[in-house]
Design a protein around this motif. Sequence first.
Motif, PDB file in Angstrom:
ATOM      1  N   GLU A 228       0.948  -1.136  -0.098  1.00 31.66           N
ATOM      2  CA  GLU A 228      -0.098   0.188   0.180  1.00 31.66           C
ATOM      3  C   GLU A 228       0.875   1.406   0.110  1.00 31.66           C
ATOM      4  O   GLU A 228       1.737   1.709   0.816  1.00 31.66           O
ATOM      5  CB  GLU A 228      -1.078   0.050   1.288  1.00 31.66           C
ATOM      6  N   LEU A 243      -5.816   0.479  -1.004  1.00 25.85           N
ATOM      7  CA  LEU A 243      -6.355  -1.130  -1.141  1.00 25.85           C
ATOM      8  C   LEU A 243      -7.166  -1.240   0.042  1.00 25.85           C
ATOM      9  O   LEU A 243      -7.082  -0.658   1.226  1.00 25.85           O
ATOM     10  CB  LEU A 243      -4.893  -2.023  -0.945  1.00 25.85           C
ATOM     11  N   ALA A 244      -7.981  -2.279  -0.285  1.00 29.60           N
ATOM     12  CA  ALA A 244      -9.117  -2.555   0.678  1.00 29.60           C
ATOM     13  C   ALA A 244      -9.826  -3.644   0.252  1.00 29.60           C
ATOM     14  O   ALA A 244     -10.332  -3.437  -0.939  1.00 29.60           O
ATOM     15  CB  ALA A 244      -9.737  -1.403   1.163  1.00 29.60           C
ATOM     16  N   ALA A 334      -8.032   2.285   5.169  1.00 25.86           N
ATOM     17  CA  ALA A 334      -7.572   0.771   5.027  1.00 25.86           C
ATOM     18  C   ALA A 334      -6.751   0.324   6.439  1.00 25.86           C
ATOM     19  O   ALA A 334      -6.559  -0.744   6.516  1.00 25.86           O
ATOM     20  CB  ALA A 334      -6.597   0.843   3.920  1.00 25.86           C
ATOM     21  N   ARG A 378       2.128  -5.643   6.470  1.00 24.18           N
ATOM     22  CA  ARG A 378       2.716  -6.991   6.256  1.00 24.18           C
ATOM     23  C   ARG A 378       4.182  -6.838   6.925  1.00 24.18           C
ATOM     24  O   ARG A 378       5.169  -6.981   6.116  1.00 24.18           O
ATOM     25  CB  ARG A 378       2.991  -7.309   4.784  1.00 24.18           C
ATOM     26  N   ALA A 391      -0.836  -7.842  11.822  1.00 28.06           N
ATOM     27  CA  ALA A 391      -1.922  -8.070  10.801  1.00 28.06           C
ATOM     28  C   ALA A 391      -3.074  -7.435  11.060  1.00 28.06           C
ATOM     29  O   ALA A 391      -3.477  -7.501  12.290  1.00 28.06           O
ATOM     30  CB  ALA A 391      -1.835  -9.496  10.452  1.00 28.06           C
ATOM     31  N   LYS A 411      -2.197 -12.542   6.114  1.00 27.58           N
ATOM     32  CA  LYS A 411      -1.354 -11.423   6.122  1.00 27.58           C
ATOM     33  C   LYS A 411      -0.121 -11.748   6.865  1.00 27.58           C
ATOM     34  O   LYS A 411       0.887 -11.010   6.698  1.00 27.58           O
ATOM     35  CB  LYS A 411      -2.107 -10.156   6.429  1.00 27.58           C
TER      36      LYS A 411
HETATM   37  C1  LIG Z   1      -4.328  -3.630   7.641  1.00 25.60           C
HETATM   38  C2  LIG Z   1      -3.855  -4.355   6.637  1.00 25.60           C
HETATM   39  O1  LIG Z   1      -4.474  -4.699   5.451  1.00 25.60           O
HETATM   40  C3  LIG Z   1      -5.033  -3.417   4.893  1.00 25.60           C
HETATM   41  C4  LIG Z   1      -4.717  -3.245   3.581  1.00 25.60           C
HETATM   42  C5  LIG Z   1      -5.233  -3.934   2.527  1.00 25.60           C
HETATM   43  C6  LIG Z   1      -6.251  -4.782   2.598  1.00 25.60           C
HETATM   44  C7  LIG Z   1      -7.101  -4.622   3.939  1.00 25.60           C
HETATM   45  C8  LIG Z   1      -8.258  -5.452   4.198  1.00 25.60           C
HETATM   46  O2  LIG Z   1      -8.861  -6.043   3.050  1.00 25.60           O
HETATM   47  O3  LIG Z   1      -8.743  -5.685   5.353  1.00 25.60           O
HETATM   48  C9  LIG Z   1      -6.545  -3.860   5.093  1.00 25.60           C
HETATM   49  O4  LIG Z   1      -7.561  -2.801   4.987  1.00 25.60           O
HETATM   50  C10 LIG Z   1      -2.747  -5.282   7.244  1.00 25.60           C
HETATM   51  O5  LIG Z   1      -2.333  -6.101   6.361  1.00 25.60           O
HETATM   52  O6  LIG Z   1      -2.568  -5.573   8.419  1.00 25.60           O
END
Ligand SMILES: C=C(O[C@H]1C=CC=C(C(=O)O)[C@@H]1O)C(=O)O
Length: 421
Positions: A228, A243-244, A334, A378, A391, A411
């Motif tokens: 990210e 990213l989410a 995110a 990560r 994570a 993660k």
């Molecule tokens: C909070 C984290 O990921 C974030 C970033 C991408 C997708 C995420 C999700 O789908 O939950 C999280 O928001 C992490 O890897 O610790």
Amino acid sequence: MSVVATTPPQLAVRTVPLRDGRDLLEHLPGDAPLAWVHRGDGLVAWGEAARFTWPGDDTGDGTQRFTAAARWLAGVASATEVADEVDLPGSGMVAFGGFTFDGRSAGSTLVIPRIVVGRRADRSWLTTIGDRRGAHPGEILASCTPARPIGPLTWTEGSIPAAEWEAAVATAVRHIRAGEIAKVVLARDVYARAERDIDVRTLLRRLTRDYPGCYTFSVDGMVGATPELLIRREGDGIGSLVLAGTRPRGTTPAEDERLAAELTGSAKDLEEHEYAIDSLRAALAPLAATVETPDRPRLLRLPNVQHLASPARATLHPGVSTLDVVAALHPTAAVGGTPTAAAVELIRDLEAMDRGRYAGPVGWIDAQGNGEWGIALRCAHIAGARARLFAGCGIVAGSTPEAELAEADSKFQVMRHALTD
Ligand SMILES: C=C(O[C@H]1C=CC=C(C(=O)O)[C@@H]1O)C(=O)O
């Protein structure tokens, strides 16, 4: 409360072109290596010419650590003599930094290293940073000791045992369904202990090998490979990768496709993603003349997980500093949630741990304000023989505790594998 460094040090910075095709990481000595590497390009650095640390602050709006850091950096830059023969983003004076997720936590840091090796496309350079009177560091690019294996590890549960974390997710879902909040990101940690100090270079090599498309970083003990990108700045233009929304990778091509189709068609994940896009647009609105985001997210496939991803671009108003933008964007939905303040409060209540610099901005900045800042995901905090891995997962109305626990596990894999010989 005070900022630790007050009088700016007077530094002399010299950057020269370097003819060297070696992997950037091969230059790094074992002691406190600094790194930001993406697809072979980036910066690696070591030594310490100056440091800013922030003691944490529970007053104000939580942006003080960024404004204090920006002020400190401007003071150092104005007292520094620079001879830069390369003149690219990342040449001349640079600082590596990591900010805490929560403004109340101590530990936000900027480090100006003694030696930096940089690469961008096919150009490489060497920067030395010394004091005005003294000579530049003598033993530049001396051959380093080889990176050591990590050795056997003992794993222990983190601040929140799995069952308690699932209960916290269930509580968050109840708050969301009651309409008190739309989304919150809940994280957990696990610990590993090695039999001797962990060689961070070994982790960096494994992370760049396994996650070349991510941003591999090492800043003052925080080490990871984040997908990210909070902000990449060159001139007035910035880029960001939001990213989410997450699924694991399948074990067969057919399962992988099924999981990808499930993710791109999931109302729950698209909603989670939309919150992240909305928070980026709202944060940039006062700072940027234009903000462009795609209509629909695309699929980003990493070796351990697949995400919904939206690349965004913006043009900043004149005079807006990079750390202003970082301060405005953090915490994105995110890593925090929606609405932000309520989500951060719920995180403080439910996680029962200090995230430290996990989920905070991590990256580098040069004296012109060019730089790259990711979100520290990560990743693990490495201290001697100990690693604390983190994570987190975005929780929305449709989340279930078991699925979120499994997602957190996928993660954790990034750093688990990097730590495993
Ligand atoms: C909070 C984290 O990921 C974030 C970033 C991408 C997708 C995420 C999700 O789908 O939950 C999280 O928001 C992490 O890897 O610790």
